[in-house]
Design an enzyme around this catalytic site. Structure first.
Site, PDB file in Angstrom:
ATOM      1  N   GLU A 121       0.865  -1.189   0.000  1.00  0.00           N
ATOM      2  CA  GLU A 121       0.000   0.000   0.000  1.00  0.00           C
ATOM      3  C   GLU A 121       0.897   1.232   0.000  1.00  0.00           C
ATOM      4  O   GLU A 121       2.099   1.121   0.310  1.00  0.00           O
ATOM      5  CB  GLU A 121      -0.882  -0.007   1.256  1.00  0.00           C
ATOM      6  CG  GLU A 121      -1.795  -1.220   1.278  1.00  0.00           C
ATOM      7  CD  GLU A 121      -2.742  -1.253   2.475  1.00  0.00           C
ATOM      8  OE1 GLU A 121      -2.685  -0.321   3.321  1.00  0.00           O
ATOM      9  OE2 GLU A 121      -3.531  -2.192   2.553  1.00  0.00           O
ATOM     10  N   PRO A 122       0.333   2.409  -0.295  1.00  0.00           N
ATOM     11  CA  PRO A 122       1.185   3.606  -0.350  1.00  0.00           C
ATOM     12  C   PRO A 122       2.010   3.801   0.933  1.00  0.00           C
ATOM     13  O   PRO A 122       3.161   4.216   0.873  1.00  0.00           O
ATOM     14  CB  PRO A 122       0.189   4.746  -0.568  1.00  0.00           C
ATOM     15  CG  PRO A 122      -0.969   4.097  -1.263  1.00  0.00           C
ATOM     16  CD  PRO A 122      -1.054   2.695  -0.727  1.00  0.00           C
ATOM     17  N   TRP A 147       1.599  -0.528  -6.489  1.00  0.00           N
ATOM     18  CA  TRP A 147       2.678  -1.320  -7.119  1.00  0.00           C
ATOM     19  C   TRP A 147       2.253  -2.742  -7.462  1.00  0.00           C
ATOM     20  O   TRP A 147       2.970  -3.701  -7.184  1.00  0.00           O
ATOM     21  CB  TRP A 147       3.927  -1.336  -6.213  1.00  0.00           C
ATOM     22  CG  TRP A 147       4.524   0.021  -6.080  1.00  0.00           C
ATOM     23  CD1 TRP A 147       4.502   0.811  -4.966  1.00  0.00           C
ATOM     24  CD2 TRP A 147       5.175   0.777  -7.102  1.00  0.00           C
ATOM     25  NE1 TRP A 147       5.109   2.017  -5.239  1.00  0.00           N
ATOM     26  CE2 TRP A 147       5.528   2.012  -6.540  1.00  0.00           C
ATOM     27  CE3 TRP A 147       5.488   0.530  -8.442  1.00  0.00           C
ATOM     28  CZ2 TRP A 147       6.194   3.013  -7.270  1.00  0.00           C
ATOM     29  CZ3 TRP A 147       6.148   1.507  -9.160  1.00  0.00           C
ATOM     30  CH2 TRP A 147       6.494   2.727  -8.571  1.00  0.00           C
ATOM     31  N   GLN A 184      29.718  -0.183 -19.112  1.00  0.00           N
ATOM     32  CA  GLN A 184      31.072   0.388 -19.104  1.00  0.00           C
ATOM     33  C   GLN A 184      31.939  -0.267 -20.193  1.00  0.00           C
ATOM     34  O   GLN A 184      32.667   0.419 -20.907  1.00  0.00           O
ATOM     35  CB  GLN A 184      31.699   0.173 -17.707  1.00  0.00           C
ATOM     36  CG  GLN A 184      32.884   1.046 -17.421  1.00  0.00           C
ATOM     37  CD  GLN A 184      32.525   2.532 -17.394  1.00  0.00           C
ATOM     38  OE1 GLN A 184      31.362   2.908 -17.228  1.00  0.00           O
ATOM     39  NE2 GLN A 184      33.517   3.377 -17.585  1.00  0.00           N
ATOM     40  N   GLY A 230      30.301   4.146 -25.116  1.00  0.00           N
ATOM     41  CA  GLY A 230      29.173   4.912 -25.664  1.00  0.00           C
ATOM     42  C   GLY A 230      28.069   4.006 -26.182  1.00  0.00           C
ATOM     43  O   GLY A 230      26.879   4.296 -26.024  1.00  0.00           O
ATOM     44  N   GLU A 273       9.330  -7.508  -4.501  1.00  0.00           N
ATOM     45  CA  GLU A 273       9.222  -8.789  -3.769  1.00  0.00           C
ATOM     46  C   GLU A 273      10.219  -8.857  -2.603  1.00  0.00           C
ATOM     47  O   GLU A 273      10.747  -9.915  -2.259  1.00  0.00           O
ATOM     48  CB  GLU A 273       9.320  -9.970  -4.730  1.00  0.00           C
ATOM     49  CG  GLU A 273       8.182  -9.898  -5.757  1.00  0.00           C
ATOM     50  CD  GLU A 273       7.892 -11.158  -6.507  1.00  0.00           C
ATOM     51  OE1 GLU A 273       8.143 -12.235  -5.967  1.00  0.00           O
ATOM     52  OE2 GLU A 273       7.387 -11.047  -7.634  1.00  0.00           O
ATOM     53  N   GLY A 274      10.448  -7.690  -2.008  1.00  0.00           N
ATOM     54  CA  GLY A 274      11.354  -7.568  -0.862  1.00  0.00           C
ATOM     55  C   GLY A 274      12.678  -6.971  -1.302  1.00  0.00           C
ATOM     56  O   GLY A 274      13.395  -7.572  -2.103  1.00  0.00           O
ATOM     57  N   GLU A 284      17.501  -5.033   1.475  1.00  0.00           N
ATOM     58  CA  GLU A 284      17.554  -4.869   2.937  1.00  0.00           C
ATOM     59  C   GLU A 284      16.625  -5.886   3.618  1.00  0.00           C
ATOM     60  O   GLU A 284      16.977  -6.472   4.650  1.00  0.00           O
ATOM     61  CB  GLU A 284      17.148  -3.433   3.323  1.00  0.00           C
ATOM     62  CG  GLU A 284      18.147  -2.362   2.909  1.00  0.00           C
ATOM     63  CD  GLU A 284      18.152  -2.036   1.415  1.00  0.00           C
ATOM     64  OE1 GLU A 284      17.232  -2.448   0.685  1.00  0.00           O
ATOM     65  OE2 GLU A 284      19.103  -1.364   0.960  1.00  0.00           O
TER      66      GLU A 284
HETATM   67  N1  CAA Z   1       6.623 -18.089   5.742  1.00  0.00           N
HETATM   68  C1  CAA Z   1       5.694 -18.401   6.682  1.00  0.00           C
HETATM   69  N2  CAA Z   1       5.444 -17.609   7.749  1.00  0.00           N
HETATM   70  C2  CAA Z   1       6.166 -16.486   7.866  1.00  0.00           C
HETATM   71  C3  CAA Z   1       7.146 -16.104   6.945  1.00  0.00           C
HETATM   72  C4  CAA Z   1       7.364 -16.969   5.831  1.00  0.00           C
HETATM   73  N3  CAA Z   1       8.278 -16.669   4.910  1.00  0.00           N
HETATM   74  N4  CAA Z   1       7.701 -14.939   7.333  1.00  0.00           N
HETATM   75  C5  CAA Z   1       7.106 -14.582   8.478  1.00  0.00           C
HETATM   76  N5  CAA Z   1       6.163 -15.529   8.801  1.00  0.00           N
HETATM   77  C6  CAA Z   1       5.306 -15.553   9.985  1.00  0.00           C
HETATM   78  C7  CAA Z   1       6.148 -15.535  11.266  1.00  0.00           C
HETATM   79  O1  CAA Z   1       6.540 -16.827  11.633  1.00  0.00           O
HETATM   80  C8  CAA Z   1       5.216 -14.874  12.265  1.00  0.00           C
HETATM   81  O2  CAA Z   1       4.275 -15.830  12.723  1.00  0.00           O
HETATM   82  P1  CAA Z   1       4.291 -16.304  14.287  1.00  0.00           P
HETATM   83  O3  CAA Z   1       4.107 -15.048  15.089  1.00  0.00           O
HETATM   84  O4  CAA Z   1       3.146 -17.249  14.369  1.00  0.00           O
HETATM   85  O5  CAA Z   1       5.622 -16.948  14.487  1.00  0.00           O
HETATM   86  C9  CAA Z   1       4.411 -13.892  11.399  1.00  0.00           C
HETATM   87  O6  CAA Z   1       4.526 -14.349  10.032  1.00  0.00           O
HETATM   88  C10 CAA Z   1       4.960 -12.493  11.492  1.00  0.00           C
HETATM   89  O7  CAA Z   1       6.316 -12.532  11.106  1.00  0.00           O
HETATM   90  P2  CAA Z   1       7.364 -11.407  11.501  1.00  0.00           P
HETATM   91  O8  CAA Z   1       7.243 -11.124  12.972  1.00  0.00           O
HETATM   92  O9  CAA Z   1       8.707 -11.816  10.978  1.00  0.00           O
HETATM   93  O10 CAA Z   1       6.770 -10.164  10.712  1.00  0.00           O
HETATM   94  P3  CAA Z   1       7.360  -8.714  10.444  1.00  0.00           P
HETATM   95  O11 CAA Z   1       6.256  -7.746  10.499  1.00  0.00           O
HETATM   96  O12 CAA Z   1       8.568  -8.463  11.280  1.00  0.00           O
HETATM   97  O13 CAA Z   1       7.749  -8.782   8.877  1.00  0.00           O
HETATM   98  C11 CAA Z   1       9.175  -9.105   7.005  1.00  0.00           C
HETATM   99  C12 CAA Z   1       8.652  -9.637   8.345  1.00  0.00           C
HETATM  100  C13 CAA Z   1      10.134 -10.180   6.531  1.00  0.00           C
HETATM  101  C14 CAA Z   1       9.896  -7.795   7.123  1.00  0.00           C
HETATM  102  C15 CAA Z   1       7.972  -8.970   6.007  1.00  0.00           C
HETATM  103  O14 CAA Z   1       7.133  -7.896   6.367  1.00  0.00           O
HETATM  104  C16 CAA Z   1       8.419  -8.781   4.567  1.00  0.00           C
HETATM  105  O15 CAA Z   1       8.802  -9.753   3.891  1.00  0.00           O
HETATM  106  N6  CAA Z   1       8.376  -7.528   4.063  1.00  0.00           N
HETATM  107  C17 CAA Z   1       8.624  -7.284   2.640  1.00  0.00           C
HETATM  108  C18 CAA Z   1       7.333  -7.319   1.876  1.00  0.00           C
HETATM  109  C19 CAA Z   1       7.538  -7.518   0.413  1.00  0.00           C
HETATM  110  O16 CAA Z   1       8.335  -8.348  -0.018  1.00  0.00           O
HETATM  111  N7  CAA Z   1       6.769  -6.790  -0.377  1.00  0.00           N
HETATM  112  C20 CAA Z   1       6.772  -6.944  -1.797  1.00  0.00           C
HETATM  113  C21 CAA Z   1       5.334  -7.093  -2.265  1.00  0.00           C
HETATM  114  S1  CAA Z   1       5.044  -7.811  -3.832  1.00  0.00           S
HETATM  115  C22 CAA Z   1       5.649  -6.765  -4.979  1.00  0.00           C
HETATM  116  O17 CAA Z   1       6.777  -6.444  -4.917  1.00  0.00           O
HETATM  117  C23 CAA Z   1       4.788  -6.269  -6.092  1.00  0.00           C
HETATM  118  C24 CAA Z   1       4.622  -7.177  -7.223  1.00  0.00           C
HETATM  119  O18 CAA Z   1       3.530  -7.259  -7.774  1.00  0.00           O
HETATM  120  C25 CAA Z   1       5.763  -7.969  -7.789  1.00  0.00           C
END
Ligand code: CAA
Length: 388
Positions: free
Chosen positions: A130-131, A159, A343, A347, A370-371, A374
């Site tokens: 989301e934004p 996105w 590089q 040109g 997709e993440g 970082e």
């Molecule tokens: N598989 C299964 N469960 C998972 C998991 C995974 N890979 N990752 C986390 N979980 C579970 C955890 O185990 C936890 O559950 P429990 O409490 O029961 O143990 C729960 O999910 C919460 O996990 P976290 O505490 O780790 O959550 P967080 O808020 O700290 O976030 C993060 C973790 C890795 C930062 C996550 O938010 C993330 O991956 N962020 C990036 C998002 C992203 O990739 N966005 C891209 C979107 S798609 C796109 O790019 C557009 C497109 O169309 C291509």
């Protein structure tokens, strides 16, 4: 087939060759034109569907090719070697859309919403961001409110790859905001539903022939049977699906890197300066050595992650760290390689007469979507630090 110790079968070699031939014959002649215009390549995507490329791992009973994850990454790499925009459309269909149904969908959901996508008759999308909620995906504000046998969806998503064209979209919304990540649920929405509004299309630096947009939900009413999994399962579904998606994006980065490397090698063999081929200068040859080595290391990480994912179908084990390492390394390699390729070409690398500048522009997104890199580092380090 690249020489490798990985257990490739005749089927793997066949899909790799089919994808290579298709990409060379059908995509290569149009890639620059569609990059320039930013038009969506409907005709070639339809043909990719007919070849089974839009649902490679989907079981045949749901319209897919019924193949394994290695087949998927091998085919995707070949498509991306020619055009990363076609590649991301294929990757999102296969991973972010189809994989969620394979893992979490009911038989009825698969019949209705997986079959048309896997057979290439329709295009699928995945909508998490989301934004104000990107990397911190658990902070989404969009709401799905239960109303008898329906949910009412409201909110703004951004996105969304294939957002302007997708017929079906898997969307994640809060059903219980107090529970944070555990209050997120997953839904499948038919784009024809009233209250589903396609927002502005994003003008982008690279992968320009793939379409990306916002999606706005205004009192969009969908039946309860369109929920995937139980209420509150959404965040884990989103993350599980992203693990699969990240292997796809790593393969995309590998394909772009290979194209940039091969162009650079050919140029270094042929272009002369100061009385010799430029490849004879150590400044160029050492660059080529580093490019090749990092590409091979990316490949090994990707194939390893693909096999881990394949095995997870039996074991249920997570492959998050393998997918994250593959994406992190392959996408940063892709930036390194495409930067070096421009590089080496001098040109000519900056000119639209050659595809090298397109590879350079297409590379950047692999470190972001997709993440971000970082986030991959966060996933890898958390997994290591929390290991028992
Ligand atoms: N598989 C299964 N469960 C998972 C998991 C995974 N890979 N990752 C986390 N979980 C579970 C955890 O185990 C936890 O559950 P429990 O409490 O029961 O143990 C729960 O999910 C919460 O996990 P976290 O505490 O780790 O959550 P967080 O808020 O700290 O976030 C993060 C973790 C890795 C930062 C996550 O938010 C993330 O991956 N962020 C990036 C998002 C992203 O990739 N966005 C891209 C979107 S798609 C796109 O790019 C557009 C497109 O169309 C291509």
């Amino acid at each position: 087939m690249t020489k490798s110790l990985f257990p490739f079968s005749a089927e793997h070699e066949m899909i790799q060759q089919t994808a290579r031939d298709f990409a060379q014959k059908q995509i290569a002649p149009i890639a620059a034109e569609f990059d320039e215009s930013g038009e969506f390549p409907f005709a070639t995507i339809k043909k990719m569907g007919e070849l089974g490329f839009m649902g490679i791992e989907v079981p045949e009973e749901y319209g897919g090719a019924g193949m394994d994850t290695l087949s998927y990454v091998l085919a995707l790499e070949e498509i991306c070697k020619v055009d990363a925009a076609h590649g991301v459309i294929m990757s999102v269909n296969n991973s972010l859309y189809a994989y969620g149904f394979i893992r979490f969908g009911t038989h009825e959901q698969k019949k209705k919403y997986l079959e048309p996508i896997a057979s290439g008759k329709a295009i699928g999308a995945y909508s998490l961001t989301e934004p104000m909620s990107g990397s911190d995906a658990g902070t989404m504000r969009s709401r799905a409110t239960r109303d008898g046998d329906f949910y009412i969806l409201n909110g703004r998503k951004s996105w969304v790859t294939s957002g302007p064209v997708a017929e079906y979209i898997v969307v994640f919304m809060m059903t219980d905001p107090d529970k944070k990540q555990k209050g997120v649920s997953a839904f499948i929405v038919d784009a024809k539903t009233p209250g589903f509004i396609r927002g502005k299309k994003e003008p982008k630096l690279g992968i320009r022939a793939s379409a990306t947009s916002e999606i706005i939900f205004e009192n969009c009413r969908i039946p309860v049977e369109n929920r995937i999994g139980e209420e509150g399962d959404g965040f884990k579904i989103a993350m599980t699906v992203l693990d699969a998606g990240r292997i796809g994006i790593a393969s995309q980065a590998l394909g772009i890197s290979e194209a940039a490397y091969e162009a650079s090698l050919a140029y270094a063999r042929e272009r002369e300066a100061f009385g010799q081929k430029i490849g004879e200068f150590q400044g160029i040859s050492f660059k080529l050595a580093d490019m090749k080595t990092r590409i091979e290391a990316s490949r090994l990480l990707i194939y390893n992650a693909a096999i881990m994912k394949e095995n997870s179908k039996e074991t249920g084990e997570r492959f998050s760290i393998n997918a994250a390492m593959a994406k992190l390394f392959a996408s940063e390699t892709c930036m390194f390689v495409t930067h070096a390729a421009v590089q080496i070409h001098g040109g000519m690398g900056y000119s639209k007469e050659l595809p090298v500048e397109r590879y350079f522009r297409d590379a950047k997104i692999t470190e972001i979507y997709e993440g971000t890199s970082e986030i991959q580092r966060l996933v890898i380090s958390r997994s290591e630090l929390n290991k028992k």
